[in-house]
Motif scaffolding. Structure first.
Motif, PDB file in Angstrom:
ATOM      1  N   ILE A 131      -0.263  20.816   8.299  1.00 32.23           N
ATOM      2  CA  ILE A 131       0.329  19.473   8.398  1.00 32.23           C
ATOM      3  C   ILE A 131      -0.190  18.754   9.639  1.00 32.23           C
ATOM      4  O   ILE A 131      -0.474  17.561   9.605  1.00 32.23           O
ATOM      5  N   ASN A 132      -0.358  19.480  10.740  1.00 29.45           N
ATOM      6  CA  ASN A 132      -0.895  18.869  11.960  1.00 29.45           C
ATOM      7  C   ASN A 132      -2.329  18.405  11.756  1.00 29.45           C
ATOM      8  O   ASN A 132      -2.719  17.330  12.216  1.00 29.45           O
ATOM      9  N   ALA A 133      -3.127  19.199  11.071  1.00 32.76           N
ATOM     10  CA  ALA A 133      -4.526  18.825  10.807  1.00 32.76           C
ATOM     11  C   ALA A 133      -4.596  17.596   9.903  1.00 32.76           C
ATOM     12  O   ALA A 133      -5.413  16.698  10.130  1.00 32.76           O
ATOM     13  N   ILE A 148       5.418  11.900  -0.820  1.00 37.66           N
ATOM     14  CA  ILE A 148       5.819  13.042  -0.009  1.00 37.66           C
ATOM     15  C   ILE A 148       4.822  14.157  -0.280  1.00 37.66           C
ATOM     16  O   ILE A 148       4.636  14.572  -1.429  1.00 37.66           O
ATOM     17  N   VAL A 149       4.179  14.634   0.777  1.00 40.31           N
ATOM     18  CA  VAL A 149       3.178  15.687   0.659  1.00 40.31           C
ATOM     19  C   VAL A 149       3.758  16.947   1.293  1.00 40.31           C
ATOM     20  O   VAL A 149       4.134  16.939   2.463  1.00 40.31           O
ATOM     21  N   ASN A 150       3.841  18.010   0.515  1.00 38.03           N
ATOM     22  CA  ASN A 150       4.432  19.260   0.988  1.00 38.03           C
ATOM     23  C   ASN A 150       3.385  20.177   1.610  1.00 38.03           C
ATOM     24  O   ASN A 150       2.287  20.343   1.069  1.00 38.03           O
ATOM     25  N   ALA A 187      -3.582  14.570  12.033  1.00 38.79           N
ATOM     26  CA  ALA A 187      -4.618  14.242  13.024  1.00 38.79           C
ATOM     27  C   ALA A 187      -5.861  13.640  12.380  1.00 38.79           C
ATOM     28  O   ALA A 187      -6.519  12.789  12.982  1.00 38.79           O
ATOM     29  N   SER A 188      -6.171  14.047  11.162  1.00 35.94           N
ATOM     30  CA  SER A 188      -7.379  13.548  10.502  1.00 35.94           C
ATOM     31  C   SER A 188      -7.151  12.245   9.737  1.00 35.94           C
ATOM     32  O   SER A 188      -8.085  11.714   9.142  1.00 35.94           O
ATOM     33  N   GLY A 189      -5.915  11.742   9.728  1.00 37.08           N
ATOM     34  CA  GLY A 189      -5.648  10.484   9.062  1.00 37.08           C
ATOM     35  C   GLY A 189      -5.343  10.605   7.580  1.00 37.08           C
ATOM     36  O   GLY A 189      -5.238   9.598   6.888  1.00 37.08           O
ATOM     37  N   GLN A 190      -5.179  11.823   7.076  1.00 36.27           N
ATOM     38  CA  GLN A 190      -4.840  12.005   5.662  1.00 36.27           C
ATOM     39  C   GLN A 190      -3.368  11.679   5.390  1.00 36.27           C
ATOM     40  O   GLN A 190      -2.995  11.479   4.248  1.00 36.27           O
ATOM     41  N   LEU A 191      -2.559  11.648   6.452  1.00 37.43           N
ATOM     42  CA  LEU A 191      -1.141  11.297   6.351  1.00 37.43           C
ATOM     43  C   LEU A 191      -0.871  10.089   7.233  1.00 37.43           C
ATOM     44  O   LEU A 191      -1.530   9.897   8.253  1.00 37.43           O
ATOM     45  N   GLY A 198       0.813  -1.209   0.000  1.00 33.06           N
ATOM     46  CA  GLY A 198       0.000   0.000   0.000  1.00 33.06           C
ATOM     47  C   GLY A 198       0.842   1.253   0.000  1.00 33.06           C
ATOM     48  O   GLY A 198       2.067   1.208   0.039  1.00 33.06           O
ATOM     49  N   SER A 199       0.151   2.369  -0.035  1.00 31.57           N
ATOM     50  CA  SER A 199       0.855   3.643  -0.089  1.00 31.57           C
ATOM     51  C   SER A 199       1.182   4.141   1.321  1.00 31.57           C
ATOM     52  O   SER A 199       0.565   3.721   2.304  1.00 31.57           O
ATOM     53  N   PHE A 200       2.160   5.006   1.394  1.00 35.07           N
ATOM     54  CA  PHE A 200       2.571   5.610   2.652  1.00 35.07           C
ATOM     55  C   PHE A 200       2.773   7.087   2.383  1.00 35.07           C
ATOM     56  O   PHE A 200       3.627   7.471   1.580  1.00 35.07           O
ATOM     57  N   LYS A 201       1.974   7.923   3.035  1.00 35.53           N
ATOM     58  CA  LYS A 201       2.049   9.370   2.823  1.00 35.53           C
ATOM     59  C   LYS A 201       2.735  10.027   4.009  1.00 35.53           C
ATOM     60  O   LYS A 201       2.312   9.847   5.156  1.00 35.53           O
ATOM     61  N   ILE A 202       3.780  10.770   3.706  1.00 30.91           N
ATOM     62  CA  ILE A 202       4.497  11.497   4.739  1.00 30.91           C
ATOM     63  C   ILE A 202       4.444  12.997   4.416  1.00 30.91           C
ATOM     64  O   ILE A 202       4.711  13.399   3.284  1.00 30.91           O
TER      65      ILE A 202
END
Length: 99
Positions: A80-82, A71-73, A85-89, A37-41
């Protein structure tokens, strides 16, 4: 000064011994291969996070069995905290003062 050095060494030894069972338990819980699967950082524009771009450019993620690292900028701490916390990362490189 000598006494403080001895106390510091004792503290380090005690901390190491105290955390040894936790470290062993963590080692046994780590799977041998990455999950599919994917891994978003999430990262922000800071020189210290440049290693993620280097790893991506050199194919180090794929060489380690991680086929889909994204990699999400971000530009602001609150965003980034939101997202984290919301599970998007799945992970985020954030400073300790914002964690």
């Amino acid at each position: 000064m000598r006494n403080l050095t001895g106390q510091f060494r004792a503290l380090v030894v005690a901390a190491t011994i105290g955390f040894a069972p936790l470290a062993h338990a963590a080692d046994t819980a780590i799977p041998a291969t990455p999950e599919a699967g994917s891994f978003k950082i999430g990262i922000e524009p800071w020189l210290g996070y440049g290693q993620w771009h280097v790893a991506e450019a050199k194919g180090l993620f794929k060489a380690s069995g991680l086929s889909d690292v994204q990699i999400v900028n971000f530009t602001e701490d609150k965003d980034i905290n939101a997202a984290l916390a919301s599970g998007q990362l799945d992970a985020a490189n954030i400073a300790t003062h914002t964690a």
